[in-house]
Design a protein around this motif. Structure first.
Motif, short mmCIF file in Angstrom:
data_model
loop_
_atom_site.label_atom_id
_atom_site.label_comp_id
_atom_site.label_asym_id
_atom_site.label_seq_id
_atom_site.Cartn_x
_atom_site.Cartn_y
_atom_site.Cartn_z
N GLY A 59 0.80 -1.22 0.00
CA GLY A 59 0.00 0.00 0.00
C GLY A 59 0.83 1.27 0.00
O GLY A 59 0.33 2.35 -0.32
N HIS A 60 2.11 1.17 0.34
CA HIS A 60 2.98 2.35 0.32
C HIS A 60 3.17 2.80 -1.13
O HIS A 60 3.51 1.99 -1.99
CB HIS A 60 4.33 1.98 0.96
CG HIS A 60 5.28 3.14 1.06
ND1 HIS A 60 5.09 4.18 1.93
CD2 HIS A 60 6.42 3.41 0.39
CE1 HIS A 60 6.08 5.05 1.79
NE2 HIS A 60 6.90 4.61 0.88
N PRO A 61 2.95 4.10 -1.41
CA PRO A 61 2.98 4.53 -2.81
C PRO A 61 4.41 4.68 -3.35
O PRO A 61 5.36 4.89 -2.60
CB PRO A 61 2.29 5.89 -2.77
CG PRO A 61 2.51 6.39 -1.37
CD PRO A 61 2.57 5.17 -0.49
N PHE A 62 4.52 4.54 -4.67
CA PHE A 62 5.81 4.76 -5.35
C PHE A 62 5.52 5.35 -6.72
O PHE A 62 4.36 5.38 -7.16
CB PHE A 62 6.59 3.44 -5.46
CG PHE A 62 5.80 2.30 -6.08
CD1 PHE A 62 5.71 2.18 -7.46
CD2 PHE A 62 5.15 1.37 -5.28
CE1 PHE A 62 4.98 1.15 -8.04
CE2 PHE A 62 4.41 0.33 -5.86
CZ PHE A 62 4.33 0.22 -7.24
N SER A 63 6.57 5.82 -7.41
CA SER A 63 6.39 6.33 -8.76
C SER A 63 6.95 5.32 -9.74
O SER A 63 8.06 4.82 -9.55
CB SER A 63 7.15 7.64 -8.98
OG SER A 63 6.87 8.54 -7.95
N LEU A 64 6.18 5.06 -10.79
CA LEU A 64 6.69 4.23 -11.88
C LEU A 64 7.44 5.16 -12.83
O LEU A 64 6.88 6.13 -13.32
CB LEU A 64 5.52 3.56 -12.60
CG LEU A 64 5.89 2.70 -13.81
CD1 LEU A 64 6.69 1.47 -13.41
CD2 LEU A 64 4.65 2.29 -14.59
N VAL A 65 8.72 4.88 -13.05
CA VAL A 65 9.49 5.78 -13.92
C VAL A 65 9.98 5.11 -15.20
O VAL A 65 10.37 5.79 -16.14
CB VAL A 65 10.70 6.41 -13.17
CG1 VAL A 65 10.21 7.34 -12.06
CG2 VAL A 65 11.65 5.34 -12.61
N ALA A 66 9.98 3.77 -15.25
CA ALA A 66 10.46 3.11 -16.47
C ALA A 66 9.77 1.77 -16.66
O ALA A 66 9.40 1.10 -15.69
CB ALA A 66 11.97 2.91 -16.43
N THR A 67 9.61 1.40 -17.93
CA THR A 67 9.10 0.09 -18.31
C THR A 67 10.26 -0.68 -18.97
O THR A 67 11.41 -0.28 -18.88
CB THR A 67 7.89 0.24 -19.24
OG1 THR A 67 8.24 1.17 -20.27
CG2 THR A 67 6.67 0.76 -18.49
N ASP A 68 9.93 -1.77 -19.69
CA ASP A 68 10.97 -2.60 -20.32
C ASP A 68 12.03 -1.80 -21.08
O ASP A 68 13.21 -2.10 -21.01
CB ASP A 68 10.35 -3.55 -21.37
CG ASP A 68 9.24 -4.41 -20.83
OD1 ASP A 68 9.32 -4.83 -19.67
OD2 ASP A 68 8.28 -4.67 -21.58
N GLY A 69 11.55 -0.83 -21.85
CA GLY A 69 12.44 -0.13 -22.78
C GLY A 69 13.02 1.15 -22.22
O GLY A 69 13.50 1.99 -22.97
#
Ligand code: C2O
Ligand code: CU
Ligand code: CU
Length: 518
Positions: free
Chosen positions: A283-293
């Motif tokens: 439940g602790h939030p985070f930022s998604l900054v990158a995917t596979d590429g």
């Protein structure tokens, strides 16, 4: 070019247990029944390997846990020249001590599991001398990287047991990201990976906007150990569902302790054969900054979970909770449509404990990470349908020796190493529609070699959802009944594979060849 010797055998299948279980009528019948039990009993010689080891499973508690997260070993660069990464990679059977008192005969790159991390920069020339000291052929595939077709580790470019070859390629501009390498030999990829052959690759950009943020690497893999410490072969259900072991390891460790302070960037790999990872920090939030590429155009803030299918990677930025409260890295329940003993929701499990130390350095994630140009004006079009079904009739064309009575197909066909299934023009924007026509309700993660694609939209039972943000991906989950439109441009000529990245499905033939020509 020579293939694995192909043996044909004729099998009559019966549909005794409906869709869930249609046992073989021959020597595999006992096997099919063994495969249904939950206690880890497995049938005999699932893969004809002559496996004589134990068939019951080691309890998860037998492997030490709670130790600090090991750092991934790093593949040493032997080059003194700037811009050149030169190294030696040896695949060989290795005795590992994973559970006290037991030896595990694994397959390792440079005697480590996972294999050593390759770290290089965009623009670098990479030269890896590969030695195959396995007892069978292998290749090295650089998953996620747009390398020339003859350096891509395709099954026809295999290295015989005892052989070696030099892989060499330049890391193109824009290739910065979290990638990985693994074997890709014809029909034996799954077993080489589940025995331990996989390693991470980090390509860095000199102008990485997040370079000041401390990083941690979390390479998640899956392992099955029998009570004698051995790695048992696949059984019938493993071939059907894709193999999941009882252990989920982070950097090769069982439920380690991650230490988090201030702001950190985590690179996360799902390097397992078939396990889906719906990851959360409870439940602790985070930022998604990158995917596979690599990096997104902008961070996706306030995420509480990410789904990583087999082969997918993500990078997230995590801020330590200010109150110093400990966290957990959790694989949340997920139902990927598997059958038999994996049917239904997977149980929630803690993959790592996170110790939080207050007072670390805080970093803001920049609002803009890098420009991502949308791919427009596609000129090539293609539709690929992924299907699976139980073969209830005589199946003389089932040339595979693996004990399954399921067929895994792309556009109605089992993979043929010699056949070109799709043609595309070099450098043109291709628009593909990917369809999961599973008859069993299974999810299949699509993967293509040679570059990254953008997802345009997805459609599930007539409901069309435009992709919410631009991202570069090389692996995309397809729900049963779902179709997805992707666009890509392949800037290297030659033959490329695309396939389901559940490695058992890939080995069974849910794979096809794309030829890219000028
Ligand atoms: Cu991870 Cu065909 O590849
Ligand atoms: Cu790949
Ligand atoms: Cu699949």
């Amino acid at each position: 070019m020579s293939n694995t010797p192909i043996k044909r055998r004729k099998i009559v299948f019966g549909l005794a247990g409906g869709l869930l279980l249609s046992p073989f009528m021959d020597r595999n019948q006992a096997f099919a029944m063994g495969g249904m039990s939950m206690d880890g009993m497995h049938g005999e010689e699932a893969d004809g390997s002559g496996y004589k080891g134990a068939k019951t499973l080691m309890p998860v508690s037998a492997m030490p846990s709670g130790l600090p997260l090991p750092k991934l070993p790093v593949l040493a660069n032997r080059s003194r020249k700037a811009g050149v990464f030169k190294a030696k990679l040896v695949a060989a059977p290795s005795r590992m001590l994973l559970v006290p008192g037991f030896q595990t005969e694994a397959l390792c790159y440079n005697s480590t599991m996972p294999g050593p991390l390759i770290e290089a920069y965009e623009g670098d020339l990479v030269e890896v001398e590969f030695f195959n000291r396995l007892h069978e052929r292998s290749t090295v595939h650089w998953h996620g990287l747009a390398v020339p077709s003859d350096q891509d580790g395709a099954p026809e470019d295999f290295i015989e047991a005892g052989g070696k070859r030099l892989y060499h390629f330049t890391l193109p501009k824009g290739s910065a990201g979290t990638h990985w390498y693994h074997p890709h030999p014809h029909m034996i990829t799954a077993s080489q990976v589940y025995r331990g052959l996989a390693g991470g690759i980090i390509v860095r950009a000199k102008d990485d906007p997040l370079q000041a943020i401390p990083e941690q690497n979390l390479l998640i893999s899956d392992l099955r150990l029998a009570t004698d410490g051995g790695i048992p072969p696949n059984d019938r259900e493993d071939w059907m569902n894709g193999r999941e072991g009882q252990f989920v390891l982070v950097n090769g460790a069982n439920q380690p302790r991650i230490s988090l302070t201030g702001t950190q960037r985590w690179r996360i790999w799902n390097a397992s054969n078939a396990r889906y990872l719906r990851l959360s920090l409870g439940g602790h939030p985070f930022s998604l900054v990158a995917t596979d590429g690599g990096l997104l155009g902008a961070p996706i803030e306030n995420q509480t979970e990410i789904l990583l299918t087999p082969a997918q990677r993500a990078e997230i930025v995590v801020h330590a909770p200010e109150n110093g409260q400990a966290l957990e890295l959790v694989a949340e329940p997920y139902d990927r449509g598997a059958m038999g003993r994996l049917k239904g929701l997977s149980p929630r499990r803690v993959l790592a404990d996170i110790d939080v130390t207050p007072g670390g350095k805080h970093f803001e994630v920049p609002a803009v990470l890098r420009p991502i140009e949308p791919l427009e004006n596609p000129t090539g079009h293609h539709t690929s349908v992924f299907s699976d079904f139980v073969d209830t009739e005589n199946n003389p064309e089932n040339i595979y020796e693996h004990p399954t009575d399921m067929l895994f197909l792309v556009n109605g066909q089992v993979y043929d190493i010699e056949r070109i299934d799709v043609e595309a023009k070099l450098g043109a924007v291709e628009e593909w529609t990917l369809v999961n026509a599973s008859s069993m309700g299974m999810q299949h993660p699509f993967h293509i070699h040679g570059g990254q694609f953008q997802v345009i939209e997805r459609s599930l039972f007539g409901e069309v959802t435009p992709e919410p943000y631009l991202a570069w991906r090389d692996t995309l989950n397809l729900l049963p009944g779902e179709s997805a439109t992707i666009r890509m441009r392949i800037d290297e000529p030659g033959k490329r594979m695309f396939h389901c990245h559940i490695l058992e499905h890939e080995d069974l033939g849910m794979m096809a060849n794309l030829m890219v020509s000028p």
